[in-house]
Design a protein around this motif. Structure first.
Motif, PDB file in Angstrom:
ATOM      1  N   HIS A  99      -6.813  -1.561  -2.623  1.00 56.06           N
ATOM      2  CA  HIS A  99      -5.641  -0.825  -2.330  1.00 56.06           C
ATOM      3  C   HIS A  99      -5.518   0.268  -3.271  1.00 56.06           C
ATOM      4  O   HIS A  99      -4.953   1.499  -3.018  1.00 56.06           O
ATOM      5  N   THR A 105      -8.665  -7.516  -3.415  1.00 55.67           N
ATOM      6  CA  THR A 105      -7.802  -6.500  -2.398  1.00 55.67           C
ATOM      7  C   THR A 105      -6.937  -5.798  -3.055  1.00 55.67           C
ATOM      8  O   THR A 105      -6.785  -4.319  -2.578  1.00 55.67           O
ATOM      9  N   GLU A 159      -7.840   3.159  -2.638  1.00 53.97           N
ATOM     10  CA  GLU A 159      -7.610   3.874  -1.546  1.00 53.97           C
ATOM     11  C   GLU A 159      -6.409   4.994  -1.621  1.00 53.97           C
ATOM     12  O   GLU A 159      -6.465   6.133  -1.233  1.00 53.97           O
ATOM     13  N   ARG A 210       0.816  -1.036   0.055  1.00 44.79           N
ATOM     14  CA  ARG A 210      -0.011   0.062   0.044  1.00 44.79           C
ATOM     15  C   ARG A 210       0.925   1.250  -0.173  1.00 44.79           C
ATOM     16  O   ARG A 210       0.318   2.409  -0.696  1.00 44.79           O
TER      17      ARG A 210
END
Length: 269
Positions: A91, A87, A94, A53
């Motif tokens: 990421h 997922t 975000e 991330r």
């Protein structure tokens, strides 16, 4: 919106990414490349996994838009699909939200609607609002991606064009591809339209060329300013002579997803 100057291209070492990093600069983009593996000929490319991330946030910082091609592009174990395509995509969104990047072009897939019956001659093309009918865990992850893009538009104002890419190769390699081929040149034209159209919110489009045998409705893509120039028909005679038409009643004959519905190719290649 104004043409983005700095464009983050994820999946830059992949098949479509390789083609696009050669074609997109002609539209005035300064490409920032990212992949989980080194990008040939691009020593400055960012080598990072979608699980990282911090690296993703650094990669999107200062970018004007993101073309997201990274992830698993064939069928795989569910856990691997979740890690990369669900997922990992979360990421990315975000990071985009945190850094204020206004637009993403998301590589969705025809396999999000793979179990949809293909239209027969004389029937209307398949519209973009046809219900999701994924043919694989891979296709299922693309359904999630489209819904995630909608959520980030509604909640956070991040615009996305989700492109249900057909088959982007220099030329089609199967009879099925005659209906869903997206030439590299048309792919670049479609991505440029998706990056520069005004007020897209979350828009879903099919990604194919102007194929004589097309199965999909390209109206939402054309509304962005996409004007495809290529047609797979020039390859039809040779392909049909070599491979024959799909057997009646087979998956390739019945469904948009073709053989992905019964025997999908596995990741890695």
């Amino acid at each position: 919106m104004p043409a983005p100057r700095t464009l983050l291209l994820t999946g830059a070492a992949g098949g479509v990414g390789t083609l696009m990093r050669e074609l997109l600069p002609a539209y005035g983009y300064e490409l920032r490349l990212l992949d989980a593996v080194p990008v040939p000929g691009a020593p400055d490319a960012i080598v990072a996994d979608l699980a990282d991330r911090a690296a993703l946030r650094e990669a999107v910082r200062g970018a004007d838009a993101v073309v997201h091609l990274a992830g698993i592009s064939l069928e795989a174990e569910f856990e691997k699909i979740v890690a990369a395509n669900i997922t990992g995509l979360h990421h990315l969104y975000e990071a985009v939200r945190e850094e204020g990047v206004p637009r993403v072009v998301f590589a969705s897939s025809n396999h999000a609607v793979g179990f949809t019956r293909r239209p027969r001659e004389g029937e209307p093309p398949v519209p973009v609002d046809t219900p999701h009918r994924p043919d694989t865990f891979y296709g299922l992850s693309k359904c999630f991606g489209e819904d995630l893009a909608q959520l980030y538009w509604d909640l956070h104002g991040v615009e996305t064009v989700s492109v249900r890419i057909g088959s982007c190769f220099p030329e089609p390699t199967s009879v099925r591809m005659l209906s869903m081929w997206l030439s590299p040149g048309d792919c670049a034209r479609l991505l440029h339209a998706a990056l520069t159209a005004q007020e897209v919110g979350h828009t879903v489009v099919y990604g194919s060329s102007a194929n004589t045998r097309a199965w999909w409705d390209l109206s939402t893509a054309r509304a962005l300013g996409y004007a495809p120039r290529d047609d797979s028909e020039e390859f039809a005679g040779k392909l049909i002579a070599e491979k024959g038409l799909p057997e009646p009643g087979s998956a390739d004959d019945l469904y948009l997803g073709g053989h992905f519905c019964v025997n999908p190719p596995r990741w890695p290649h």
